[in-house]
Design a protein around this motif. Structure first.
Motif, PDB file in Angstrom:
ATOM      1  N   ALA A 141       0.833  -1.204   0.000  1.00 31.65           N
ATOM      2  CA  ALA A 141       0.000   0.000   0.000  1.00 31.65           C
ATOM      3  C   ALA A 141       0.868   1.255   0.000  1.00 31.65           C
ATOM      4  O   ALA A 141       0.565   2.230  -0.702  1.00 31.65           O
ATOM      5  N   TYR A 142       1.954   1.246   0.766  1.00 33.43           N
ATOM      6  CA  TYR A 142       2.847   2.405   0.794  1.00 33.43           C
ATOM      7  C   TYR A 142       3.467   2.647  -0.578  1.00 33.43           C
ATOM      8  O   TYR A 142       3.482   3.777  -1.065  1.00 33.43           O
ATOM      9  N   LEU A 143       3.975   1.602  -1.207  1.00 34.26           N
ATOM     10  CA  LEU A 143       4.569   1.756  -2.541  1.00 34.26           C
ATOM     11  C   LEU A 143       3.533   2.274  -3.541  1.00 34.26           C
ATOM     12  O   LEU A 143       3.839   3.111  -4.386  1.00 34.26           O
ATOM     13  N   GLU A 144       2.321   1.784  -3.438  1.00 29.28           N
ATOM     14  CA  GLU A 144       1.262   2.238  -4.341  1.00 29.28           C
ATOM     15  C   GLU A 144       0.919   3.704  -4.130  1.00 29.28           C
ATOM     16  O   GLU A 144       0.473   4.377  -5.045  1.00 29.28           O
ATOM     17  N   SER A 145       1.141   4.200  -2.922  1.00 28.82           N
ATOM     18  CA  SER A 145       0.786   5.589  -2.618  1.00 28.82           C
ATOM     19  C   SER A 145       1.807   6.595  -3.146  1.00 28.82           C
ATOM     20  O   SER A 145       1.514   7.788  -3.220  1.00 28.82           O
ATOM     21  N   LEU A 146       2.993   6.136  -3.498  1.00 28.95           N
ATOM     22  CA  LEU A 146       4.055   7.040  -3.944  1.00 28.95           C
ATOM     23  C   LEU A 146       3.896   7.424  -5.410  1.00 28.95           C
ATOM     24  O   LEU A 146       3.539   6.595  -6.238  1.00 28.95           O
ATOM     25  N   ASP A 147       4.177   8.687  -5.706  1.00 31.93           N
ATOM     26  CA  ASP A 147       4.157   9.116  -7.107  1.00 31.93           C
ATOM     27  C   ASP A 147       5.480   8.717  -7.764  1.00 31.93           C
ATOM     28  O   ASP A 147       6.422   8.267  -7.097  1.00 31.93           O
ATOM     29  N   THR A 148       5.564   8.860  -9.077  1.00 32.33           N
ATOM     30  CA  THR A 148       6.745   8.435  -9.830  1.00 32.33           C
ATOM     31  C   THR A 148       8.016   9.109  -9.336  1.00 32.33           C
ATOM     32  O   THR A 148       9.062   8.465  -9.210  1.00 32.33           O
ATOM     33  N   GLY A 149       7.958  10.383  -9.009  1.00 37.22           N
ATOM     34  CA  GLY A 149       9.133  11.098  -8.520  1.00 37.22           C
ATOM     35  C   GLY A 149       9.670  10.497  -7.235  1.00 37.22           C
ATOM     36  O   GLY A 149      10.882  10.320  -7.073  1.00 37.22           O
ATOM     37  N   ARG A 150       8.782  10.198  -6.321  1.00 35.07           N
ATOM     38  CA  ARG A 150       9.219   9.612  -5.047  1.00 35.07           C
ATOM     39  C   ARG A 150       9.726   8.183  -5.236  1.00 35.07           C
ATOM     40  O   ARG A 150      10.661   7.762  -4.574  1.00 35.07           O
ATOM     41  N   LEU A 151       9.090   7.447  -6.160  1.00 35.51           N
ATOM     42  CA  LEU A 151       9.571   6.099  -6.450  1.00 35.51           C
ATOM     43  C   LEU A 151      10.986   6.142  -7.033  1.00 35.51           C
ATOM     44  O   LEU A 151      11.844   5.336  -6.666  1.00 35.51           O
ATOM     45  N   LYS A 152      11.239   7.094  -7.923  1.00 35.02           N
ATOM     46  CA  LYS A 152      12.580   7.237  -8.504  1.00 35.02           C
ATOM     47  C   LYS A 152      13.592   7.586  -7.429  1.00 35.02           C
ATOM     48  O   LYS A 152      14.697   7.036  -7.398  1.00 35.02           O
ATOM     49  N   THR A 153      13.221   8.485  -6.541  1.00 37.83           N
ATOM     50  CA  THR A 153      14.110   8.860  -5.446  1.00 37.83           C
ATOM     51  C   THR A 153      14.424   7.654  -4.569  1.00 37.83           C
ATOM     52  O   THR A 153      15.583   7.415  -4.215  1.00 37.83           O
ATOM     53  N   LEU A 154      13.418   6.877  -4.239  1.00 33.52           N
ATOM     54  CA  LEU A 154      13.596   5.692  -3.413  1.00 33.52           C
ATOM     55  C   LEU A 154      14.507   4.680  -4.093  1.00 33.52           C
ATOM     56  O   LEU A 154      15.447   4.155  -3.483  1.00 33.52           O
ATOM     57  N   LEU A 155      14.280   4.413  -5.360  1.00 36.34           N
ATOM     58  CA  LEU A 155      15.108   3.457  -6.092  1.00 36.34           C
ATOM     59  C   LEU A 155      16.547   3.955  -6.207  1.00 36.34           C
ATOM     60  O   LEU A 155      17.496   3.191  -6.007  1.00 36.34           O
ATOM     61  N   ASN A 156      16.724   5.232  -6.492  1.00 41.94           N
ATOM     62  CA  ASN A 156      18.078   5.794  -6.578  1.00 41.94           C
ATOM     63  C   ASN A 156      18.793   5.727  -5.232  1.00 41.94           C
ATOM     64  O   ASN A 156      19.999   5.485  -5.175  1.00 41.94           O
ATOM     65  N   LEU A 157      18.051   5.926  -4.163  1.00 41.24           N
ATOM     66  CA  LEU A 157      18.625   5.816  -2.831  1.00 41.24           C
ATOM     67  C   LEU A 157      19.110   4.390  -2.571  1.00 41.24           C
ATOM     68  O   LEU A 157      20.230   4.179  -2.120  1.00 41.24           O
ATOM     69  N   PHE A 158      18.274   3.406  -2.899  1.00 44.09           N
ATOM     70  CA  PHE A 158      18.690   2.015  -2.726  1.00 44.09           C
ATOM     71  C   PHE A 158      19.927   1.707  -3.563  1.00 44.09           C
ATOM     72  O   PHE A 158      20.858   1.065  -3.091  1.00 44.09           O
TER      73      PHE A 158
END
Length: 108
Positions: free
Chosen positions: A84-101
């Motif tokens: 549910a948390y991942l689904e709530s994130l917009d593309t920008g935040r998902l990109k930030t999260l992936l880049n952080l990992f």
């Protein structure tokens, strides 16, 4: 030590094959809404998934993103809350999260 790209491909293939449904590349590609050629190119290291596609893969396989990038990550299943948390994130935040990992795990 396995490179991140090789680890990603290996984990992707293993996670897909080890699903209860033992999904083929073609069937999994259909679940993701992409062509089997596109998926095969990702699994064979000829293409990288976009961030939204990587998140979709994580959701379909019920795996946290970091399990694709870390050798020492246990094979775990995402909880409903994590999904549910991942689904709530917009593309920008998902990109930030992936880049952080990627930044974290490339340095370790």
């Amino acid at each position: 030590m396995i490179s991140m790209d090789n680890l990603y491909r290996s984990r992707l293939r293993d996670f897909r094959r080890n699903r209860k449904e033992q999904t083929t590349q073609q069937a999994f590609a259909e679940e993701l809404g992409i062509t089997s050629e596109h998926y095969s190119a990702i699994e064979n290291g000829k293409r990288n998934p976009s961030v939204p596609l990587h998140i979709a893969i994580c959701r379909k396989l019920q795996k946290p993103s970091d399990c694709f990038f870390r050798e020492d990550c246990p094979d775990m299943v995402l909880t409903e809350e994590q999904i549910a948390y991942l689904e709530s994130l917009d593309t920008g935040r998902l990109k930030t999260l992936l880049n952080l990992f990627r930044a974290i795990y490339e340095e370790t």
